[in-house]
Enzyme design. Structure first.
Site, short mmCIF file in Angstrom:
data_model
loop_
_atom_site.label_atom_id
_atom_site.label_comp_id
_atom_site.label_asym_id
_atom_site.label_seq_id
_atom_site.Cartn_x
_atom_site.Cartn_y
_atom_site.Cartn_z
N GLY A 269 -9.91 -7.87 8.87
CA GLY A 269 -10.78 -9.03 8.81
C GLY A 269 -12.23 -8.59 9.07
O GLY A 269 -12.49 -7.79 9.96
N MET B 240 -5.14 -4.53 13.64
CA MET B 240 -4.12 -4.57 14.69
C MET B 240 -3.51 -3.22 15.04
O MET B 240 -2.54 -3.17 15.79
CB MET B 240 -3.01 -5.56 14.28
CG MET B 240 -3.52 -6.97 14.07
SD MET B 240 -2.28 -8.16 13.47
CE MET B 240 -1.19 -8.25 14.86
N ASP C 118 -10.22 -10.56 4.50
CA ASP C 118 -10.51 -11.92 4.96
C ASP C 118 -11.65 -11.83 5.94
O ASP C 118 -12.07 -10.74 6.33
CB ASP C 118 -9.25 -12.53 5.61
CG ASP C 118 -8.79 -11.69 6.79
OD1 ASP C 118 -9.31 -11.88 7.89
OD2 ASP C 118 -7.92 -10.81 6.60
N GLU D 266 0.83 -1.21 0.00
CA GLU D 266 0.00 0.00 0.00
C GLU D 266 0.86 1.25 0.00
O GLU D 266 0.58 2.21 -0.72
CB GLU D 266 -0.90 0.02 1.24
CG GLU D 266 -1.93 -1.09 1.24
CD GLU D 266 -2.62 -1.18 2.58
OE1 GLU D 266 -3.84 -1.30 2.58
OE2 GLU D 266 -1.95 -1.12 3.62
N1 SAH Z 1 2.22 -12.36 8.02
C1 SAH Z 1 1.51 -11.16 7.66
C2 SAH Z 1 1.16 -10.40 8.89
C3 SAH Z 1 0.08 -9.45 8.62
S1 SAH Z 1 -0.76 -9.10 10.05
C4 SAH Z 1 2.29 -10.38 6.61
O1 SAH Z 1 2.38 -10.87 5.52
O2 SAH Z 1 2.81 -9.28 6.84
C5 SAH Z 1 -2.24 -8.53 9.33
C6 SAH Z 1 -2.29 -7.06 9.00
O3 SAH Z 1 -3.52 -6.82 8.33
C7 SAH Z 1 -2.32 -6.18 10.22
O4 SAH Z 1 -1.68 -4.97 9.93
C8 SAH Z 1 -3.82 -6.02 10.52
O5 SAH Z 1 -4.13 -4.67 10.83
C9 SAH Z 1 -4.54 -6.41 9.24
N2 SAH Z 1 -5.48 -7.55 9.30
C10 SAH Z 1 -6.05 -8.11 8.21
N3 SAH Z 1 -6.82 -9.15 8.55
C11 SAH Z 1 -6.74 -9.29 9.89
C12 SAH Z 1 -7.30 -10.23 10.83
N4 SAH Z 1 -8.08 -11.23 10.43
N5 SAH Z 1 -6.97 -10.09 12.14
C13 SAH Z 1 -6.15 -9.09 12.54
N6 SAH Z 1 -5.59 -8.19 11.70
C14 SAH Z 1 -5.88 -8.27 10.38
#
Ligand code: SAH
Length: 230
Positions: free
Chosen positions: A78, A175, A199, A12
Site C-alpha cells: 500500500g 506485511m 493500493d 507472482e
Molecule cells: N485477502 C488477501 C490478503 C492479502 S494481505 C488475499 O487475497 O490474499 C496483503 C498482501 O499484500 C500482504 O502480503 C502485504 O505484504 C501486501 N499489501 C498490499 N497492500 C497492503 C496494505 N494496504 N496493507 C498491508 N499490506 C499490504
C-alpha cells in the site's frame, strides 16, 4: 551462489516459476521451495506466506536449509508517501515494524536488544534491483526509501493517516519485509526488496488490491526478476 526469489502472492510465484525450465519441488516447514535455474543462475523460489512470522520462518529456512547467498523479495504494498501512487514501484532502502512497541522500556519501534528500529537492505543488491526495475518497467515511477511492515492489511483512511503522521518518511506499507530484513541481518545475508503499489492503504484498498493482483502484480514481478538475473 544461489539467489532466493521470495514472492508474497501465488500469482507472482507462478509467473517466476514460468521463467524456470527445470524447477523441482522440495518441502520444508510445510512450505514448497522450488529449486532450479533462471537464466542459468541457481535459484530457489518460494512463497513467503503472509505476515511477519511466516516470512521470518521462510527466510530462516532459505538461509539454513537451502544455503542461499542472497534474498530478493518481490510483492505488492500500500502506498503511504505523498506521490506514491498505484502502479508505482518502491525499492526498499530500509525497513521498520510499524506495529512494534515495547515502550516505555524501549523507544517505540525499536527492536529490543538490537538498539535499532530500522534494518537497511544491502546497498549493492539494492542497486542491482533498482537497475533491473528501471530496465524492466521503464515507464513506471520508481521510489527508494523506507518501507514499513506490520501484521495488518491497512485498509482505512484513518489508519493510513495515523501511519503517515507517525512515520512521515514511510513510502509504503506491507506485511513481511521488516521480518525478512531482520533475519537477513542476523545471518549476514544480503537482502533487497521491491514492491509495486497495489493500493493506497485507504478505504478503497480492498477493491484496488484485488484488481491489481489479478491484472498487474504477476507481470511486474516476473519482468523484474527476469531483468535482475539476465
Ligand atoms: N485477502 C488477501 C490478503 C492479502 S494481505 C488475499 O487475497 O490474499 C496483503 C498482501 O499484500 C500482504 O502480503 C502485504 O505484504 C501486501 N499489501 C498490499 N497492500 C497492503 C496494505 N494496504 N496493507 C498491508 N499490506 C499490504
Amino acid at each position: 551462489m544461489t539467489t532466493a526469489i521470495v514472492s508474497a502472492m501465488h500469482e507472482e510465484l507462478a509467473a517466476v516459476l514460468d521463467l524456470m525450465p527445470d524447477e523441482s519441488r522440495r518441502l520444508a516447514a510445510g512450505r514448497e521451495f522450488w529449486v532450479g535455474h533462471l537464466h542459468g543462475r541457481e535459484v530457489v523460489a518460494v512463497l513467503s506466506r503472509i505476515g511477519k512470522v511466516a516470512a521470518a520462518t521462510t527466510a530462516a529456512v532459505l538461509i539454513e536449509r537451502f544455503q542461499v547467498s542472497e534474498i530478493v523479495f518481490t510483492g505488492v504494498a500500500g502506498g503511504l508517501g505523498p506521490g506514491v501512487s498505484v502502479g508505482d514501484v518502491v525499492v526498499a532502502e530500509s525497513f521498520l515494524q510499524h506495529d512494534l512497541d515495547a515502550s516505555p522500556i524501549f523507544p517505540r519501534y525499536e527492536v529490543p536488544l538490537y538498539g535499532a528500529s530500522q534494518f537497511r537492505t544491502d546497498a549493492a543488491l539494492t542497486a542491482r534491483l533498482s537497475a533491473a526495475v528501471a530496465r524492466a518497467l521503464p515507464q513506471q515511477r520508481l521510489h527508494r526509501g523506507l518501507v514499513v511492515s506490520g501484521d495488518r492489511f491497512v485498509s482505512t483512511d484513518a489508519e493510513c493517516r495515523a501511519l503517515q503522521a507517525a512515520l512521515p518518511q514511510a513510502l509504503a506499507v506491507e506485511m513481511e519485509g521488516a521480518a525478512v530484513a531482520q533475519v537477513c541481518h542476523d545471518f549476514g545475508v544480503p537482502f533487497a526488496a521491491v514492491r509495486t503499489i497495489s493500493d493506497r492503504a485507504d478505504d478503497d484498498a480492498h477493491v484496488d488490491f484485488a484488481r491489481f493482483v489479478r491484472d498487474v502484480a504477476s507481470r511486474h514481478s516476473a519482468a523484474i526478476v527476469h531483468a535482475l538475473l539476465a
